[in-house]
Design a protein around this motif. Structure first.
Motif, PDB file in Angstrom:
ATOM      1  N   HIS A 174       2.795  14.819  -3.522  1.00  0.00           N
ATOM      2  CA  HIS A 174       2.871  15.576  -2.277  1.00  0.00           C
ATOM      3  C   HIS A 174       3.846  16.748  -2.348  1.00  0.00           C
ATOM      4  CE1 HIS A 174       6.019  12.596  -1.898  1.00  0.00           C
ATOM      5  NE2 HIS A 174       6.531  13.253  -0.886  1.00  0.00           N
ATOM      6  N   THR A 210      -3.533  -2.463  -9.877  1.00  0.00           N
ATOM      7  CA  THR A 210      -4.543  -1.531  -9.348  1.00  0.00           C
ATOM      8  C   THR A 210      -4.821  -0.438 -10.385  1.00  0.00           C
ATOM      9  OG1 THR A 210      -3.678  -2.006  -7.157  1.00  0.00           O
ATOM     10  CG2 THR A 210      -5.208  -0.162  -7.336  1.00  0.00           C
ATOM     11  N   ASP A 258       0.894  -1.171   0.000  1.00  0.00           N
ATOM     12  CA  ASP A 258       0.000   0.000   0.000  1.00  0.00           C
ATOM     13  C   ASP A 258       0.931   1.219   0.000  1.00  0.00           C
ATOM     14  OD1 ASP A 258      -3.017   0.752   0.401  1.00  0.00           O
ATOM     15  OD2 ASP A 258      -1.972   2.052   1.784  1.00  0.00           O
TER      16      ASP A 258
HETATM   17  P1  NAD Z   1       2.329   5.191  -3.254  1.00  0.00           P
HETATM   18  O1  NAD Z   1       3.025   5.406  -1.967  1.00  0.00           O
HETATM   19  O2  NAD Z   1       2.971   4.367  -4.304  1.00  0.00           O
HETATM   20  O3  NAD Z   1       1.958   6.616  -3.921  1.00  0.00           O
HETATM   21  C1  NAD Z   1       1.260   7.626  -3.254  1.00  0.00           C
HETATM   22  C2  NAD Z   1       1.277   8.888  -4.112  1.00  0.00           C
HETATM   23  O4  NAD Z   1       0.451   9.878  -3.488  1.00  0.00           O
HETATM   24  C3  NAD Z   1       2.676   9.521  -4.244  1.00  0.00           C
HETATM   25  O5  NAD Z   1       2.818  10.032  -5.562  1.00  0.00           O
HETATM   26  C4  NAD Z   1       2.625  10.679  -3.239  1.00  0.00           C
HETATM   27  O6  NAD Z   1       3.501  11.733  -3.576  1.00  0.00           O
HETATM   28  C5  NAD Z   1       1.169  11.107  -3.398  1.00  0.00           C
HETATM   29  N1  NAD Z   1       0.674  11.886  -2.265  1.00  0.00           N
HETATM   30  C6  NAD Z   1       0.787  11.608  -0.945  1.00  0.00           C
HETATM   31  N2  NAD Z   1       0.192  12.580  -0.238  1.00  0.00           N
HETATM   32  C7  NAD Z   1      -0.318  13.463  -1.119  1.00  0.00           C
HETATM   33  C8  NAD Z   1      -1.036  14.681  -1.006  1.00  0.00           C
HETATM   34  N3  NAD Z   1      -1.362  15.175   0.194  1.00  0.00           N
HETATM   35  N4  NAD Z   1      -1.377  15.339  -2.149  1.00  0.00           N
HETATM   36  C9  NAD Z   1      -1.042  14.851  -3.349  1.00  0.00           C
HETATM   37  N5  NAD Z   1      -0.375  13.705  -3.524  1.00  0.00           N
HETATM   38  C10 NAD Z   1      -0.008  13.030  -2.427  1.00  0.00           C
HETATM   39  O7  NAD Z   1       0.877   4.595  -2.873  1.00  0.00           O
HETATM   40  P2  NAD Z   1      -0.093   3.734  -3.807  1.00  0.00           P
HETATM   41  O8  NAD Z   1       0.192   2.314  -3.554  1.00  0.00           O
HETATM   42  O9  NAD Z   1      -0.087   4.278  -5.179  1.00  0.00           O
HETATM   43  O10 NAD Z   1      -1.508   4.035  -3.111  1.00  0.00           O
HETATM   44  C11 NAD Z   1      -2.283   5.185  -3.428  1.00  0.00           C
HETATM   45  C12 NAD Z   1      -3.718   4.967  -2.978  1.00  0.00           C
HETATM   46  O11 NAD Z   1      -4.237   3.802  -3.619  1.00  0.00           O
HETATM   47  C13 NAD Z   1      -3.906   4.728  -1.477  1.00  0.00           C
HETATM   48  O12 NAD Z   1      -5.136   5.259  -1.070  1.00  0.00           O
HETATM   49  C14 NAD Z   1      -3.953   3.205  -1.381  1.00  0.00           C
HETATM   50  O13 NAD Z   1      -4.618   2.755  -0.207  1.00  0.00           O
HETATM   51  C15 NAD Z   1      -4.735   2.897  -2.635  1.00  0.00           C
HETATM   52  N6  NAD Z   1      -4.594   1.520  -3.116  1.00  0.00           N
HETATM   53  C16 NAD Z   1      -3.363   1.001  -3.413  1.00  0.00           C
HETATM   54  C17 NAD Z   1      -3.257  -0.293  -3.905  1.00  0.00           C
HETATM   55  C18 NAD Z   1      -1.936  -0.886  -4.323  1.00  0.00           C
HETATM   56  O14 NAD Z   1      -1.955  -1.974  -4.937  1.00  0.00           O
HETATM   57  N7  NAD Z   1      -0.809  -0.255  -4.088  1.00  0.00           N
HETATM   58  C19 NAD Z   1      -4.414  -1.076  -4.054  1.00  0.00           C
HETATM   59  C20 NAD Z   1      -5.663  -0.520  -3.744  1.00  0.00           C
HETATM   60  C21 NAD Z   1      -5.724   0.781  -3.278  1.00  0.00           C
END
Ligand code: NAD
Length: 416
Positions: free
Chosen positions: A243, A190, A142
């Motif tokens: 972020h 995803t 995640d």
């Molecule tokens: P990640 O850590 O790979 O990426 C997160 C991204 O969000 C980064 O680009 C970060 O810079 C950005 N970010 C963080 N805070 C921010 C803010 N305040 N404003 C703008 N951008 C911001 O995480 P991920 O795995 O891509 O997960 C992202 C979302 O998808 C989460 O809600 C997670 O629960 C959900 N999700 C992920 C998966 C998975 O397979 N990784 C599956 C289902 C759901």
């Protein structure tokens, strides 16, 4: 409102719509197990640090607990409780034999070296010990975790089990690297699933994918892969943010170049192929589709009132606040809810778990076909319930999930 309460409020509305027994709602309103571990790790400078980690096992009536691990400074009990509950409804909605769980460590991974992260992950795995397992509770990546994290967890778990089961416990986590027993297509699954949802929506609306302008918040695993795949389909990605910064180009950003930039610099900040703008422009720029792919509670009521899009696909978990959700629905902005939109990840995790169990590995084509079919079946079920119950996509998605949980509770009864 606490995040866990917000997660349950959608469920309560759907429960009313289908006349679910209060007993079942009461069971689902509390996680089954809340595991909190405080564990020490020696840092590279010789100092010792104690970290707090969580694993919340919300419900396992449909199968082993399943859900990601988040490494982020904002991780707390309320957040993981909400994320775990969403997993129960997500796995039920898409019809895979898993329950719901989530975990995490309150930590900013950027503050630690690779060697320190390796020690933290291994010690956290050891602290969780027999609370996880391939037939009990199966973590996945995640926010802030990735295939490397999963490889370390699998290796630690395998090395602390009896030699006779070392090889058969690979499925203790999913989202591993392909080299360590992961599934092909899992890393992008995803984001790929978000695109399959978008394609299905386009089919319903009679719109071609390459007519769409899109904004994406979050360019990590989910947002980055989604943007890449959507760009390959001819969509115009006109604004993206992470972020650190937000970048806009009304002609469409060059996504392969942008992803290469992020790989080298860790953020979209400084990318020359677009103009750096205020992050609020993600919510005010006119576009066809907005894809929140960062964290929860990003679409506030204030932001919702300024949004000019036709569709929001919730790639992130819980990105829309309750009052914003109501406002958007009343103003005819359609939402494909998180438990459907981002379920591609857990579906391919299920495929990985099956492959680990059988030691037979599938081709990319097999995985893509199965993923698309399962997602579209779930999507069609949601549309059916939406029409039958005259409700929103989100309420319909929860109604489908609750029906599946109800059927099993009705048959099994409550122990003893
Ligand atoms: P990640 O850590 O790979 O990426 C997160 C991204 O969000 C980064 O680009 C970060 O810079 C950005 N970010 C963080 N805070 C921010 C803010 N305040 N404003 C703008 N951008 C911001 O995480 P991920 O795995 O891509 O997960 C992202 C979302 O998808 C989460 O809600 C997670 O629960 C959900 N999700 C992920 C998966 C998975 O397979 N990784 C599956 C289902 C759901």
């Amino acid at each position: 409102m606490k995040l866990f309460e917000a997660a349950l409020s959608h469920c309560q509305k759907a429960a009313e719509l289908i006349g679910l027994k209060d007993d079942y709602l009461e069971i689902l309103s509390e996680p089954q197990n809340e595991i909190i571990v405080n564990f020490p790790v020696r840092m590279e400078d010789g100092k010792l640090k104690v970290f707090t980690g969580y694993r919340i096992q919300h419900n396992n009536i449909l199968g082993p607990y399943k859900g990601g691990l988040r490494f982020h400074p904002a991780v707390d009990l309320d957040e993981v409780n909400a994320l775990a509950a969403w997993m129960t409804f997500k796995t039920a909605l898409v019809g895979i034999p898993f329950g719901g769980a989530k975990g995490g460590v309150t930590i900013d991974p950027a503050e630690y070296s690779n060697e320190e992260m390796r020690r933290i992950v291994r010690r956290f795995t050891h602290a969780l010990s027999y609370n996880i397992g391939p037939d009990h509770d199966i973590p996945a990546p995640d926010v802030g975790t990735n295939s490397q994290t999963m490889d370390w967890i699998m290796d630690t778990y395998s090395n602390t089990n009896a030699p006779s089961v070392k090889q058969s416990v690979k499925g203790v986590v999913t989202g591993k690297s392909v080299e360590c027993g992961g599934s092909k297509s899992r890393e992008a699954a995803t984001g790929q699933g978000v695109l399959y949802n978008l394609r299905h929506w386009c089919g319903q609306q009679g719109i071609a994918l390459d007519e769409l302008s899109i904004g994406v918040q979050g360019m990590g695993n989910v947002g980055g892969h989604f943007a890449r795949l959507a760009h390959e389909e001819g969509c115009k990605i006109i604004i993206v943010g992470d972020h650190h910064a937000t970048i806009k180009n009304s002609e469409g950003l060059n996504i392969p170049e942008l992803l290469e930039w992020i790989k080298q610099h860790g953020s979209v900040a400084g990318f020359a192929g677009g103009q750096e703008v205020d992050s609020e422009e993600l919510f005010t720029t006119p576009m066809n589709v907005f894809v929140p792919a960062a964290l929860e509670n990003q679409i506030t009521l204030e932001r919702a009132k300024k949004m000019q899009c036709q569709l929001i696909i919730e790639a992130a978990n819980g990105p829309t606040m309750i009052d914003a959700d109501r406002y958007l629905t009343n103003n005819q902005i359609e939402i494909i809810p998180d438990i459907l939109a981002n379920s591609g990840g857990v579906i391919v995790s299920y495929f990985e778990w099956l492959q680990n169990k059988s030691a037979h590995y599938w081709s990319n084509d097999d995985i893509q076909l199965k993923l698309r079919d399962m997602l579209w079946e779930a999507y069609d079920e949601v549309l059916l319930f939406r029409h039958r119950l005259a409700c929103t996509n989100r309420e319909a998605a929860y109604a489908v999930a609750l029906e599946r949980l109800r059927e099993v509770y009705d048959r099994r009864g409550i122990f003893p």
